[in-house]
Design an enzyme around this catalytic site. Sequence first.
Site, PDB file in Angstrom:
ATOM      1  N   TYR A  57      -0.508   8.388  -2.537  1.00 52.33           N
ATOM      2  CA  TYR A  57      -0.470   8.179  -3.988  1.00 52.33           C
ATOM      3  C   TYR A  57      -1.631   8.898  -4.694  1.00 52.33           C
ATOM      4  CZ  TYR A  57       2.944   4.285  -3.764  1.00 52.33           C
ATOM      5  OH  TYR A  57       4.061   3.509  -3.591  1.00 52.33           O
ATOM      6  N   GLY A  58      -2.701   9.187  -3.944  1.00 50.74           N
ATOM      7  CA  GLY A  58      -3.960   9.630  -4.548  1.00 50.74           C
ATOM      8  C   GLY A  58      -3.893  10.933  -5.321  1.00 50.74           C
TER       9      GLY A  58
ATOM     10  N   GLU B 250      -6.339  10.387   9.722  1.00 52.43           N
ATOM     11  CA  GLU B 250      -4.998  10.366  10.319  1.00 52.43           C
ATOM     12  C   GLU B 250      -4.888  11.353  11.476  1.00 52.43           C
ATOM     13  OE1 GLU B 250      -1.981  10.220   7.252  1.00 52.43           O
ATOM     14  OE2 GLU B 250      -2.639   8.190   6.776  1.00 52.43           O
TER      15      GLU B 250
ATOM     16  N   CYS C 240     -11.071   3.550  -0.909  1.00 54.57           N
ATOM     17  CA  CYS C 240      -9.769   3.969  -0.376  1.00 54.57           C
ATOM     18  C   CYS C 240      -9.623   3.251   0.945  1.00 54.57           C
ATOM     19  CB  CYS C 240      -9.737   5.482  -0.183  1.00 54.57           C
ATOM     20  SG  CYS C 240      -8.264   6.065   0.691  1.00 54.57           S
ATOM     21  N   THR C 241      -8.436   2.703   1.213  1.00 55.41           N
ATOM     22  CA  THR C 241      -8.278   1.832   2.388  1.00 55.41           C
ATOM     23  C   THR C 241      -8.552   2.527   3.715  1.00 55.41           C
ATOM     24  OG1 THR C 241      -5.925   2.299   2.273  1.00 55.41           O
ATOM     25  CG2 THR C 241      -6.661   0.213   1.337  1.00 55.41           C
ATOM     26  N   HIS C 242      -8.462   3.868   3.749  1.00 56.80           N
ATOM     27  CA  HIS C 242      -8.752   4.574   5.001  1.00 56.80           C
ATOM     28  C   HIS C 242     -10.256   4.690   5.281  1.00 56.80           C
ATOM     29  CE1 HIS C 242      -4.588   5.924   5.002  1.00 56.80           C
ATOM     30  NE2 HIS C 242      -4.758   6.526   6.149  1.00 56.80           N
TER      31      HIS C 242
ATOM     32  N   CYS D  23      -3.638  -0.903  -2.228  1.00 58.91           N
ATOM     33  CA  CYS D  23      -3.907   0.523  -2.447  1.00 58.91           C
ATOM     34  C   CYS D  23      -4.826   0.695  -3.658  1.00 58.91           C
ATOM     35  CB  CYS D  23      -2.573   1.220  -2.693  1.00 58.91           C
ATOM     36  SG  CYS D  23      -2.710   2.933  -3.198  1.00 58.91           S
ATOM     37  N   ASN D  24      -5.933   1.416  -3.457  1.00 59.03           N
ATOM     38  CA  ASN D  24      -6.872   1.608  -4.567  1.00 59.03           C
ATOM     39  C   ASN D  24      -6.254   2.403  -5.716  1.00 59.03           C
ATOM     40  OD1 ASN D  24      -9.960   0.841  -3.861  1.00 59.03           O
ATOM     41  ND2 ASN D  24      -8.810   1.266  -2.008  1.00 59.03           N
ATOM     42  N   THR D  25      -5.488   3.461  -5.378  1.00 56.23           N
ATOM     43  CA  THR D  25      -4.892   4.278  -6.440  1.00 56.23           C
ATOM     44  C   THR D  25      -3.916   3.442  -7.271  1.00 56.23           C
ATOM     45  OG1 THR D  25      -5.069   6.192  -4.972  1.00 56.23           O
ATOM     46  CG2 THR D  25      -3.730   6.454  -6.931  1.00 56.23           C
TER      47      THR D  25
ATOM     48  N   ASP E 239       0.862  -1.187   0.000  1.00 57.49           N
ATOM     49  CA  ASP E 239       0.000   0.000   0.000  1.00 57.49           C
ATOM     50  C   ASP E 239       0.898   1.237   0.000  1.00 57.49           C
ATOM     51  OD1 ASP E 239      -2.443   1.506   0.300  1.00 57.49           O
ATOM     52  OD2 ASP E 239      -1.924   1.821   2.393  1.00 57.49           O
ATOM     53  N   SER E 240       0.298   2.386  -0.275  1.00 59.50           N
ATOM     54  CA  SER E 240       1.046   3.638  -0.207  1.00 59.50           C
ATOM     55  C   SER E 240       1.456   3.967   1.225  1.00 59.50           C
ATOM     56  CB  SER E 240       0.197   4.775  -0.767  1.00 59.50           C
ATOM     57  OG  SER E 240      -1.010   4.867  -0.039  1.00 59.50           O
TER      58      SER E 240
END
Lengths: 273, 273
Positions: free
Chosen positions: A45-46, A155, A187-189, A76-78, A13-14
């Site tokens: 990365y987004g 975050e 998005c993973t978040h 990572c989705n991006t 992931d990023s």
Amino acid sequence: MKIDRDAPVGVFDSGIGGLTVAREIMRNLPSEKIVYFGDTARVPYGSKSKETVIRYSRQIIRFLEEQQVKAIVVACNTASAFALDAVREEFDIPILGVIEAGAKVAAQVTRNKRVGVIATEGTIESGTHAKVLKQIDPEITVIGKPCPLFVPLVEEGWTHDPVTVEVASRYLKELQEKGIDTLILGCTHYPLLRSTIGQIMGEGVQLVNPAYETALELGKLLKEQNMQSTGQGQSDFPYRFYVSDLAEKFKGFANSILPFDVEKTQKIDIEKY
Amino acid sequence: MKIDRDAPVGVFDSGIGGLTVAREIMRNLPSEKIVYFGDTARVPYGSKSKETVIRYSRQIIRFLEEQQVKAIVVACNTASAFALDAVREEFDIPILGVIEAGAKVAAQVTRNKRVGVIATEGTIESGTHAKVLKQIDPEITVIGKPCPLFVPLVEEGWTHDPVTVEVASRYLKELQEKGIDTLILGCTHYPLLRSTIGQIMGEGVQLVNPAYETALELGKLLKEQNMQSTGQGQSDFPYRFYVSDLAEKFKGFANSILPFDVEKTQKIDIEKY
């Protein structure tokens, strides 16, 4: 090349968000070893270009190959949106992304065929979710919405906060007006904002978290290719964590979302790969 | 090595924010050429480690040396905080940071010797503002506060927005309670929130924008070292712009804050340096 079925699975992931995907793999495929890489030096990365995200993904896959993984999950989705096609052509190893898995389940659960996607700017602009969903069912209408403040709000730890509710209400308004009945958390978040997003969208909208579906897809792939771990050579702690920066900070976050304490995280120089 | 006094000045930042510093140099030292580098592939620096920010700064300075600049301005507060001492030791070229210039003027304007600093997490944790301010005047008390949501809010374009006012009120509350009379805007994006911050802090608090002071410091340095441009060999457009990603997007932002249109921005692979 003979594949070692007891080799680990690579997950990258990023940054830290991909741990939500690693967690699902740990839960659903408990005999698989995992090597996790978080690109904490170059996160996020987004907001970056396709070309740059492909270059970064390529470096990480070279590193994971050096760790002799048997398959790779792009958590990572991006990176899944921008780099998956390119790296699949370049590397021999099986590579799974989170977008396909999420799109499959969204196509299954939608009734009115109106699916929303929230993600980073890069992921939305790539149009990858729409492309994949329309391949599954051409009648599906996809409405995408970038939510660039969600990651910094998570975050900052403001997951349940009036500010986050206000920001989310604004971002999600357009999706509500367009009458979607399914929403992909792209998005993973974002699964960490699940309850806020769910309250705003209401009970009529199904939220899809691709992390779980990705773990199931990985299980299917390993089974089909006869690459499931036999459980032999299993150490007490079958998970290894690598980052490109701030190993200690990463450990703190990892310990808060994984069901065990991460004792060691190693920092590597990813630009060398 | 003979210094070419008509060589350009190098200015670098983690991304676009440093253009606020470049703009002040253009205004105050109009005969100086500028080579600007924005590290848009690896932005932001504020959440990264000292070691990583030093490595990135070193690569950028090598690139700027290749462009034959006569002096370098580190327009990024985080890079000034983490990397200035290290790169000054390694490179022969004069290198200026934004923190010293801002600290000097803050020390001059404070009356009650209570100075606030808002900046990224990295800059605040480094304690550099406090160190520099105490060197100037040991009686000054420094109160630092990281504001990680300010940069994404500015980049979302929500500079005058109730959400931003609420976030700013929360971040600035502690500084108000501690009775500061001077506040350093210690991140290049923050001057774009100047009016919101000013309204919250009230008239009794002086806001310091280090960009202007840095331009004056640069002028002084060039004069002292006899390196001021003679204005000879001046082209019609004496400014060159380089980025590590998304050159087109950068141009759009640059055009919105510089007093002219940037016609060309070149993308380079900074990891090679």
